[in-house]
Motif scaffolding. Sequence first.
Motif, PDB file in Angstrom:
ATOM      1  N   ASN A   1      58.946  69.483   8.997  1.00  0.00           N
ATOM      2  CA  ASN A   1      59.081  67.954   8.134  1.00  0.00           C
ATOM      3  C   ASN A   1      57.797  67.791   8.925  1.00  0.00           C
ATOM      4  O   ASN A   1      56.040  68.168   9.265  1.00  0.00           O
ATOM      5  CB  ASN A   1      60.140  66.928   9.614  1.00  0.00           C
ATOM      6  N   ASP A   2      57.983  66.170   8.595  1.00  0.00           N
ATOM      7  CA  ASP A   2      56.465  64.750   8.438  1.00  0.00           C
ATOM      8  C   ASP A   2      56.370  65.220  10.152  1.00  0.00           C
ATOM      9  O   ASP A   2      54.913  64.909   9.709  1.00  0.00           O
ATOM     10  CB  ASP A   2      56.064  64.365   7.671  1.00  0.00           C
ATOM     11  N   GLN A   3      56.563  64.993  10.966  1.00  0.00           N
ATOM     12  CA  GLN A   3      56.085  64.236  12.029  1.00  0.00           C
ATOM     13  C   GLN A   3      55.504  65.736  12.958  1.00  0.00           C
ATOM     14  O   GLN A   3      54.954  65.673  13.569  1.00  0.00           O
ATOM     15  CB  GLN A   3      57.975  64.269  12.734  1.00  0.00           C
ATOM     16  N   ILE A   4      55.971  66.637  12.650  1.00  0.00           N
ATOM     17  CA  ILE A   4      55.239  67.975  13.008  1.00  0.00           C
ATOM     18  C   ILE A   4      54.146  68.194  12.414  1.00  0.00           C
ATOM     19  O   ILE A   4      53.211  67.814  12.991  1.00  0.00           O
ATOM     20  CB  ILE A   4      55.671  69.011  12.455  1.00  0.00           C
TER      21      ILE A   4
ATOM     22  N   GLY B   1      59.496  75.422  16.755  1.00  0.00           N
ATOM     23  CA  GLY B   1      59.633  74.963  17.869  1.00  0.00           C
ATOM     24  C   GLY B   1      61.075  73.516  17.491  1.00  0.00           C
ATOM     25  O   GLY B   1      61.249  73.498  17.007  1.00  0.00           O
ATOM     26  N   SER B   2      60.169  72.542  17.880  1.00  0.00           N
ATOM     27  CA  SER B   2      61.343  71.630  17.943  1.00  0.00           C
ATOM     28  C   SER B   2      60.780  70.176  16.213  1.00  0.00           C
ATOM     29  O   SER B   2      59.439  70.803  16.210  1.00  0.00           O
ATOM     30  CB  SER B   2      61.655  69.961  18.668  1.00  0.00           C
ATOM     31  N   TRP B   3      61.220  69.493  15.882  1.00  0.00           N
ATOM     32  CA  TRP B   3      60.936  68.909  15.017  1.00  0.00           C
ATOM     33  C   TRP B   3      60.398  67.484  15.866  1.00  0.00           C
ATOM     34  O   TRP B   3      61.436  66.438  15.584  1.00  0.00           O
ATOM     35  CB  TRP B   3      61.799  68.404  14.248  1.00  0.00           C
ATOM     36  N   SER B   4      59.231  67.639  16.000  1.00  0.00           N
ATOM     37  CA  SER B   4      58.257  66.703  16.187  1.00  0.00           C
ATOM     38  C   SER B   4      57.285  66.409  16.483  1.00  0.00           C
ATOM     39  O   SER B   4      56.381  67.578  16.233  1.00  0.00           O
ATOM     40  CB  SER B   4      58.864  66.578  18.195  1.00  0.00           C
ATOM     41  N   GLU B   5      56.464  65.676  16.470  1.00  0.00           N
ATOM     42  CA  GLU B   5      54.774  65.260  16.703  1.00  0.00           C
ATOM     43  C   GLU B   5      54.226  66.303  18.059  1.00  0.00           C
ATOM     44  O   GLU B   5      53.323  66.815  17.374  1.00  0.00           O
ATOM     45  CB  GLU B   5      54.287  63.604  16.529  1.00  0.00           C
ATOM     46  N   ALA B   6      55.155  66.129  19.100  1.00  0.00           N
ATOM     47  CA  ALA B   6      54.065  67.102  20.108  1.00  0.00           C
ATOM     48  C   ALA B   6      54.634  68.475  20.025  1.00  0.00           C
ATOM     49  O   ALA B   6      53.116  69.250  20.458  1.00  0.00           O
ATOM     50  CB  ALA B   6      55.534  66.602  21.749  1.00  0.00           C
ATOM     51  N   TRP B   7      55.481  69.064  19.272  1.00  0.00           N
ATOM     52  CA  TRP B   7      55.538  69.977  18.897  1.00  0.00           C
ATOM     53  C   TRP B   7      54.452  70.649  17.400  1.00  0.00           C
ATOM     54  O   TRP B   7      53.917  71.568  17.887  1.00  0.00           O
ATOM     55  CB  TRP B   7      56.431  70.593  18.701  1.00  0.00           C
ATOM     56  N   GLY B   8      54.050  69.802  16.880  1.00  0.00           N
ATOM     57  CA  GLY B   8      52.461  69.890  16.258  1.00  0.00           C
ATOM     58  C   GLY B   8      51.374  70.447  17.036  1.00  0.00           C
ATOM     59  O   GLY B   8      50.786  70.941  16.641  1.00  0.00           O
ATOM     60  N   HIS B   9      51.470  69.444  17.541  1.00  0.00           N
ATOM     61  CA  HIS B   9      50.357  69.389  18.458  1.00  0.00           C
ATOM     62  C   HIS B   9      50.429  70.905  19.236  1.00  0.00           C
ATOM     63  O   HIS B   9      49.064  71.316  18.896  1.00  0.00           O
ATOM     64  CB  HIS B   9      50.245  68.029  19.559  1.00  0.00           C
ATOM     65  N   GLU B  10      51.019  71.569  20.094  1.00  0.00           N
ATOM     66  CA  GLU B  10      51.240  72.474  20.220  1.00  0.00           C
ATOM     67  C   GLU B  10      50.860  74.016  19.758  1.00  0.00           C
ATOM     68  O   GLU B  10      50.275  74.615  20.031  1.00  0.00           O
ATOM     69  CB  GLU B  10      52.897  72.621  21.577  1.00  0.00           C
TER      70      GLU B  10
END
Length: 351
Positions: free
Chosen positions: A256-259, A227-236
């Motif tokens: 990455n750490d944000q995910i 997905g994307s390099w983002s916290e939102a993608w980690g949630h999803e």
Amino acid sequence: MASDDPPVPVFPKPVTLRDVAARAGVSVATASKALNDQGRMTAETRERIRETARSLGFRPNSLAQSLLRRRSFTVGLLTNDTYGRFSLPLMSGISDALVDAGVSVFLCNVEEDPRLGQLHVEAMLDKRVDGIIATGKRIDRHLPVDLANLRVPVIYAFTQPDPDAVAFVSDDGDGARLAIEHFCRLGRKRIAHVSGPASFAVVHERAQAYRAVLTENGLPVIEPLLGSWSEAWGHEAVARLFDGGGKKPDAVFCGNDQIARGVIDALRERGLGVPNDVGVIGFDNWEIVAEATRPPLTSVDMNLAGLGREAGLTLLSLFGGKPATPGIRKLPCRLVVRQSCGRLPDGEKDG
């Protein structure tokens, strides 16, 4: 001037070579030779002149020094990493390698603008930099500027190099292997992998290492989620992994750490503890994120300062006339263990 106007600052006049010569009782030519370690004179005379220069606070004219030695003692660092996430730690390593040689580094951000990049390169050449180091925000893309056939050496670090150039990158496959092997030593049996966009070469390199280590250890391979390099993608991604039937992961390796921080927040919202129920490891070791995560995040460090240091040392070798073999050098990563992945069994040490 009105009485209430602020006083005009008065700056001391800089000490000149003529001042040093007059105080030491020698000619200007003799003072110059002594300070540049040239000419024939007694050791006592040379040291007396140098001590005089020190006591007066004399600073040599850098332009004159450059003309004398045909070196500017400066290196240009070009990057399109606007926020400095990768370029600043790399610059720290470059500076560490060059500072003892009296070489300074100045950074120019070319963004994604070829015209801006060309302007910066021309400015660096006009200032007669001794060399250029090119870096970026990903290793599989060129900077938007042509650095081929310049009159100074160019080293690449954490960006795609020109053919036959010298380049340094992190070994992303090695970093992923460190993370998965650590989970295996912890006794985790169902390890998921959540990463960034498929358009990034490092995503595939890490996923390949992930699959290889699980296969070597006889563990099931869960198809990586991209997905994307983002916290939102980690949630999803957590929703995709934990909703529905079937066995759930007991560990998640993140691209990455944000995910990873998004994964941890989503697990907490589901009532799952980290690391007791699910272990989490990130990638990049972005300390501002990893250390502020709760619990603090175990993460793969790409050793960017080490990349910069090797790039700087290689430039120094080139300045000294020692050639460097073209090609890409991969430097090993390291695993920085914090609380998010759990503890190793008694008697074993963290990597």
